[in-house]
Enzyme design. Sequence first.
Site, PDB file in Angstrom:
ATOM      1  CD  GLU A 170     -35.401  28.256  94.030  1.00 19.90           C
ATOM      2  OE1 GLU A 170     -36.632  28.407  94.235  1.00 19.90           O
ATOM      3  OE2 GLU A 170     -34.804  27.226  94.364  1.00 19.90           O
ATOM      4  CG  ASN A 217     -34.682  24.368  98.418  1.00 17.37           C
ATOM      5  OD1 ASN A 217     -35.221  25.363  97.965  1.00 17.37           O
ATOM      6  ND2 ASN A 217     -33.435  24.034  98.133  1.00 17.37           N
ATOM      7  CG  ASP A 265     -34.539  23.350  94.519  1.00 15.49           C
ATOM      8  OD1 ASP A 265     -35.063  24.336  95.076  1.00 15.49           O
ATOM      9  OD2 ASP A 265     -33.419  23.406  93.983  1.00 15.49           O
TER      10      ASP A 265
END
Length: 292
Positions: free
Chosen positions: A17, A148, A199
Amino acid sequence: MNQTARLIFDCQCALGEGPIWHPGRQELFFFDINAETLYAVRADGSLVDQWLFNEIVAAAAIVDDETLLLATETGLKGFQIATGGLAPVHAIEADKPATRTNDSRVHPSGAFWIGTMDKGSAEAPLGALYHYRHGQLTTLKTEVAIPNATCFSPDGRIAYWTDTPTRRILKVETDPETGLPVGDWQLFADVSDGPGYPDGAVVDAQGYLWNARWGGSCVVRHAPDGSVDRVVELPVSQVTCPAFGGADLKTLFITTANKNMSPDQLAAEKIAGGLFAIDLDIAGLPEARVSL
């Protein structure tokens, strides 16, 4: 137009991430949230360094060529790249052991938008969205499940964001000088028909939004009106976040994850959790530096 990204670093992240390209260092920084690890790699994916923390770290902002500001599970902390030293800057939900930070990004004004979420199942709306600038922390949203897609238009007048389970990417007008919302949240793109769930995201120099799709094996480029412009495909399903980088900012780096995958899925996606990249004909924007 569909294109395919290539693997450049088989890092096997449980939850890759938060990638950001540091132009001053010509390095990409990104995290394995579940492993509490920060990586630094060159544009070709070769490893420069990695750091293991004793708490969850999910996102970073650039302070200068020697320092990052990390969004950890207890708050913002200054990180000295050369020594690995940490220094507290501002607490965020330090009194809430059930939550951690997640997707976060710096607005062109220097404001750091920081999301928090449930550390467990991620189904409970325990998280929030914060704005940090010049030492001041402001709450923008509460009762968030999985924050997100935090990113901003090139002129700093629009912010994009999603609560992933809703499968709706939202937008709001922002003050370009402060990064604070000045309007009401509106629908940017409804992605309930898939592929996957929205995302992480980033905006390119043309103002188009690139959104990673968890469970969708791709990154989707949305035009400013929300329509789909093109798709970058990946050979893994859990795609988490894109970031522009490289010398000309025309490389799209993409983090992925292999957490919660069955043995059969892992066998089929042996490089899940890797760092991917694709060379594009479109440039990104340099990451804004945070205003402490």
